[in-house]
Design an enzyme around this catalytic site. Structure first.
Site, short mmCIF file in Angstrom:
data_model
loop_
_atom_site.label_atom_id
_atom_site.label_comp_id
_atom_site.label_asym_id
_atom_site.label_seq_id
_atom_site.Cartn_x
_atom_site.Cartn_y
_atom_site.Cartn_z
N CYS A 1 -1.04 2.91 4.51
CA CYS A 1 0.15 2.89 5.37
C CYS A 1 1.43 2.85 4.54
CB CYS A 1 0.10 1.72 6.34
SG CYS A 1 0.01 0.08 5.57
N CYS B 1 -7.78 -5.61 5.49
CA CYS B 1 -7.13 -4.45 4.87
C CYS B 1 -7.59 -4.26 3.42
CB CYS B 1 -5.61 -4.61 4.89
SG CYS B 1 -4.87 -4.37 6.52
N CYS C 1 2.08 5.59 9.91
CA CYS C 1 1.32 4.49 9.30
C CYS C 1 0.09 4.13 10.11
CB CYS C 1 2.22 3.26 9.09
SG CYS C 1 2.87 2.53 10.60
N CYS D 1 13.10 2.85 8.57
CA CYS D 1 11.97 3.18 9.44
C CYS D 1 12.37 4.25 10.47
CB CYS D 1 11.49 1.92 10.15
SG CYS D 1 10.15 2.20 11.34
N CYS E 1 -6.51 -1.52 0.44
CA CYS E 1 -5.97 -0.30 1.03
C CYS E 1 -4.44 -0.37 1.14
CB CYS E 1 -6.57 -0.07 2.42
SG CYS E 1 -5.94 1.41 3.26
N ASP F 1 7.79 -7.48 24.45
CA ASP F 1 8.83 -6.83 23.67
C ASP F 1 10.18 -6.93 24.37
OD1 ASP F 1 9.86 -5.42 21.53
OD2 ASP F 1 9.43 -3.46 22.39
N CYS G 1 7.61 6.97 15.38
CA CYS G 1 6.79 7.51 14.28
C CYS G 1 5.46 6.77 14.28
CB CYS G 1 7.51 7.33 12.95
SG CYS G 1 6.56 7.88 11.51
N CYS H 1 -4.24 5.02 9.09
CA CYS H 1 -5.03 3.78 8.97
C CYS H 1 -6.51 4.00 9.31
CB CYS H 1 -4.45 2.72 9.91
SG CYS H 1 -5.36 1.15 9.87
N CYS I 1 4.20 6.40 4.41
CA CYS I 1 5.48 6.27 5.11
C CYS I 1 6.49 7.28 4.56
CB CYS I 1 6.03 4.86 4.98
SG CYS I 1 7.62 4.62 5.82
#
Length: 356
Positions: free
Chosen positions: A201, A195, A251, A221, A198, A141, A248, A255, A205
């Protein structure tokens, strides 16, 4: 390499293919819609994010790594525990990943160690490293790298509809890192997506930032608003932010795959004192020196004290809307003369919420 990785706290090591050209149209479309908000660095390097060999010339392979980050004492019903925190309007909630040591430092150091161990292994076995030997760059990152895309294509998991990587055995509660290498290694097999239909998420939000499956408008976000965004927060979004003050997890909390989330093997991500279970009122009383002391070695420190107070003011306003609290009001009033205009405006907004 798996054994070397596990000895350093990594959950899985894999190898990604270099050709990410099929991801470029999606990246370009995302940038063209300004979904990256103030994160200018997302656009600064253009398509280099999808071209590892351009970012680091000489790259022939990209090693991907993931590391679980749930604190070691996390209870089995941790998702329910976190939802309970979010239901207490007076409690200031910090994203789970940020409650311990700064992951950038932890992963980068261990990725460097892993690369050196790989170098030693290759040298000891007289494998062909070329005339220049092993060259590498480790990232987590911290560079224009399509981390989630590389992770998914190397079999670390699949991209969920929230864009995070999901793993069948570990959910999404893990960090990602990469090592760019100048040696060619066979790519790992990718996994299929699981997924299905589904949309949990997307539905959960608070600010509806997931505008389509696999597309997040960062400008809405909460993680972006509380961490990356330095200016005033859109008044229309403030009531939706609840008591999130840094990041946050909603989401991820909702899950179904995170019932398989694994705890960290390292103590680095254990929650630090002062960052969990704290009242908004208490954190608003921190001086800048206290903020720096409590967040030393934490990823939170990089937002600075002013942005921290701004985030707390939003949460305080949302709490005041739920009922009167003289102590909270007083702690807010102490910041009415803050040197930051952004903070002053947010505090004034928060105080007005009591009358609504």
């Amino acid at each position: 390499m798996q054994n070397l990785g596990k000895s350093l706290g990594f959950s899985q090591i894999a190898v990604a293919p270099l050709d990410l050209s099929s991801a470029e149209p999606h990246l370009q479309a995302w940038l063209s819609q300004n979904f990256h908000g103030d994160m200018d660095y997302m656009a600064r390097h253009g398509m280099k994010r999808a071209r590892p060999a351009e970012l680091v010339p000489g790259t022939l392979s990209v090693l991907t790594a993931r590391m679980n980050y749930l604190p070691r004492d996390t209870p089995s019903d941790w998702q329910s525990v976190e939802w309970q925190r979010l239901s207490k309007s007076s409690e200031a909630v910090v994203s789970v990943y940020a409650r311990g040591r700064d992951y950038h430092k932890v992963l980068r150091q261990r990725l460097d160690t892993l690369a050196r161990q790989i170098d030693a292994h290759l040298t000891a076995h007289a494998e062909n490293l070329g005339d220049e030997g092993l060259h590498y760059r480790a990232f987590t990152d911290s560079a224009p790298v399509l981390e989630a895309e590389l992770a998914a294509r190397s079999g670390q998991g699949w991209r969920g509809k929230h864009t995070l990587v999901l793993n069948r055995e570990a959910g999404s509660m893990f960090f990602l890192g990469e090592i760019f290498l100048n040696i060619a290694l066979p790519a790992s097999e990718p996994t299929s997506a699981h997924c299905g239909q589904c949309t949990a998420c997307i539905d959960v939000c608070p600010t509806q930032a997931i505008v389509a499956p696999g597309v997040v408008d960062a400008r809405r976000c909460i993680s972006y608003l509380t961490i990356e965004h330095a200016g005033p927060i859109d008044e229309a979004l403030r009531p939706l932010m609840g008591n999130h003050i840094y990041g946050c997890d909603d989401c991820q909390l909702i899950c179904p795959w995170n019932k398989f989330a694994q705890t960290a093997s390292l103590p680095d991500f254990d929650a630090r004192a002062g960052l969990v279970g704290q009242d908004i009122t208490r954190l608003l009383t921190w001086t800048e020196d206290e903020f720096l002391r409590y967040t030393e070695g934490s990823p939170i420190r990089r937002i600075g004290h002013a942005r921290w107070v701004r985030n707390l003011a939003v949460a305080a306003g949302n709490a005041l809307r739920q009922g009167a609290d003289a102590r909270l009001t007083q702690s807010l009033q102490a910041h009415l003369t803050h040197e930051s205009e952004v903070v002053r405006e947010c505090v004034q907004w928060a105080l007005r919420q009591y009358a609504i």
